[in-house]
Design a protein around this motif. Structure first.
Motif, mmCIF file in Angstrom:
data_model
loop_
_atom_site.group_PDB
_atom_site.id
_atom_site.type_symbol
_atom_site.label_atom_id
_atom_site.label_comp_id
_atom_site.label_asym_id
_atom_site.label_seq_id
_atom_site.Cartn_x
_atom_site.Cartn_y
_atom_site.Cartn_z
ATOM 1 N N VAL A 36 29.902 71.170 52.869
ATOM 2 C CA VAL A 36 30.785 70.555 53.858
ATOM 3 C C VAL A 36 31.786 69.657 53.148
ATOM 4 O O VAL A 36 31.422 68.857 52.291
ATOM 5 N N VAL A 37 33.059 69.791 53.525
ATOM 6 C CA VAL A 37 34.110 68.901 53.036
ATOM 7 C C VAL A 37 34.721 68.226 54.259
ATOM 8 O O VAL A 37 35.550 68.817 54.958
ATOM 9 N N ALA A 38 34.275 67.011 54.551
ATOM 10 C CA ALA A 38 34.775 66.291 55.723
ATOM 11 C C ALA A 38 36.016 65.496 55.359
ATOM 12 O O ALA A 38 36.091 64.894 54.284
ATOM 13 N N ASP A 42 44.088 59.016 57.456
ATOM 14 C CA ASP A 42 43.885 57.575 57.312
ATOM 15 C C ASP A 42 44.927 56.849 58.147
ATOM 16 O O ASP A 42 45.888 56.273 57.634
ATOM 17 N N VAL A 43 44.730 56.909 59.457
ATOM 18 C CA VAL A 43 45.673 56.321 60.412
ATOM 19 C C VAL A 43 44.891 55.576 61.483
ATOM 20 O O VAL A 43 43.685 55.772 61.654
ATOM 21 N N ALA A 59 40.683 45.749 69.890
ATOM 22 C CA ALA A 59 40.640 45.879 68.429
ATOM 23 C C ALA A 59 40.864 47.336 68.027
ATOM 24 O O ALA A 59 40.143 48.221 68.483
ATOM 25 N N PRO A 60 41.864 47.599 67.178
ATOM 26 C CA PRO A 60 42.124 48.985 66.766
ATOM 27 C C PRO A 60 41.049 49.508 65.815
ATOM 28 O O PRO A 60 40.383 48.738 65.124
ATOM 29 N N ARG A 61 40.893 50.825 65.789
ATOM 30 C CA ARG A 61 39.974 51.477 64.859
ATOM 31 C C ARG A 61 40.754 52.448 63.994
ATOM 32 O O ARG A 61 41.742 53.031 64.434
ATOM 33 N N GLN A 62 40.291 52.616 62.764
ATOM 34 C CA GLN A 62 40.922 53.551 61.842
ATOM 35 C C GLN A 62 40.179 54.892 61.899
ATOM 36 O O GLN A 62 38.949 54.924 61.816
ATOM 37 N N ALA A 63 40.912 55.980 62.034
ATOM 38 C CA ALA A 63 40.287 57.296 62.180
ATOM 39 C C ALA A 63 39.425 57.660 60.980
ATOM 40 O O ALA A 63 38.338 58.222 61.143
ATOM 41 N N LEU A 64 39.886 57.354 59.775
ATOM 42 C CA LEU A 64 39.125 57.719 58.580
ATOM 43 C C LEU A 64 37.811 56.951 58.504
ATOM 44 O O LEU A 64 36.745 57.534 58.255
ATOM 45 N N ALA A 65 37.865 55.646 58.728
ATOM 46 C CA ALA A 65 36.652 54.833 58.657
ATOM 47 C C ALA A 65 35.665 55.228 59.737
ATOM 48 O O ALA A 65 34.449 55.318 59.492
ATOM 49 N N ARG A 76 36.886 62.305 53.215
ATOM 50 C CA ARG A 76 38.087 62.155 52.411
ATOM 51 C C ARG A 76 39.302 61.896 53.310
ATOM 52 O O ARG A 76 39.347 62.362 54.448
ATOM 53 N N PRO A 77 40.305 61.198 52.789
ATOM 54 C CA PRO A 77 41.565 61.108 53.546
ATOM 55 C C PRO A 77 42.258 62.459 53.552
ATOM 56 O O PRO A 77 42.241 63.191 52.557
ATOM 57 N N ALA A 78 42.864 62.806 54.674
ATOM 58 C CA ALA A 78 43.534 64.105 54.780
ATOM 59 C C ALA A 78 44.623 64.266 53.728
ATOM 60 O O ALA A 78 44.893 65.382 53.274
ATOM 61 N N ALA A 79 45.235 63.156 53.309
ATOM 62 C CA ALA A 79 46.295 63.221 52.306
ATOM 63 C C ALA A 79 45.786 63.746 50.965
ATOM 64 O O ALA A 79 46.570 64.238 50.148
ATOM 65 N N ALA A 80 44.459 63.656 50.744
ATOM 66 C CA ALA A 80 43.871 64.102 49.474
ATOM 67 C C ALA A 80 43.287 65.508 49.560
ATOM 68 O O ALA A 80 42.653 65.974 48.614
#
Length: 219
Positions: A36-38, A42-43, A59-65, A76-80
């Motif tokens: 699996v590669v999840a 990172d937005v 309170a905002p949440r970050q999708a990656l975290a 992983r961040p999608a940018a990577a």
């Protein structure tokens, strides 16, 4: 060993990826001996919803975290991530798909995709790598492939069927155990009804991942 990507949008049906669909996809990929590669963009999520009350949190949440909660820290961040990193992709449903990975929940058929998500999906399409879309994720794939006419699962949801038609696709009714295959697009989708039961999510994810593995093994 095959590497199957899982594109996440947070943690929770109301504002991220559906946990039951995600875990079911993980289990089927792992039991098949694949990796699996999840990953997730990172937005900031478009919104954050209290899972008990349905109220919008300040309170905002970050999708990656938040996605890392489902991926047990390995996200992983999608940018990577590029098409070179995965042999196939699964996109679980959940409202984060249509709020954060794209804005179809707000803009309808005029929606746009999050830029890094759009890039990864375009790369996978160019490489003809197979993709599975669960639940609301059919809208993400439909939006990313507006130039194609795809057969996509809509379950028994008339609003979803209408929006898929507006995006230029063919909605196909069916239950969660029924996978809808578009062989030309190397795409499989399955409907998942909103509700408390985990079994429909398990059935949809298992059938869709099995189709991905069948395509990979046929190469």
């Amino acid at each position: 060993m095959y590497r199957v990507g899982i594109l996440l949008s947070g943690c929770g049906e109301l504002d991220g990826s559906d946990p039951a669909q995600t875990v079911a996809a993980y289990m089927r990929i792992e039991t098949a001996g694949a990796e699996v590669v999840a990953f997730a963009p990172d937005v900031q999520q478009r919104d954050s919803i209290h899972p008990l009350t349905g109220a919008t949190l300040s309170a905002p949440r970050q999708a990656l975290a938040e996605s890392a909660r489902l991926a047990r820290g390995a996200c992983r961040p999608a940018a990577a991530v590029t098409a070179l990193h995965v042999d196939a992709l699964v996109v679980p449903g959940g409202l984060g798909v249509v709020k954060t990975l794209c804005d179809v929940a707000v803009s309808g058929a005029d929606a746009t995709l999050e830029p890094q998500v759009a890039r990864v999906l375009a790369e996978l399409q160019r490489e003809r790598k197979p993709v599975a879309a669960l639940g609301e994720a059919v809208l993400l794939i439909g939006l990313s492939r507006r130039e194609q006419r795809l057969r996509l699962a809509c379950g028994t949801d008339p609003a979803l069927a209408l929006l898929l038609r507006e995006l230029g696709h063919e909605p196909v009714a069916g239950g969660p155990a029924e996978k809808i295959v578009d062989a030309n697009g190397r795409l499989v989708s399955a409907a998942v009804p909103f509700g408390l039961l985990a079994s429909p999510a398990m059935a949809a994810a298992t059938g869709a991942v099995d189709q991905l593995l069948e395509w990979l093994l046929a190469v």
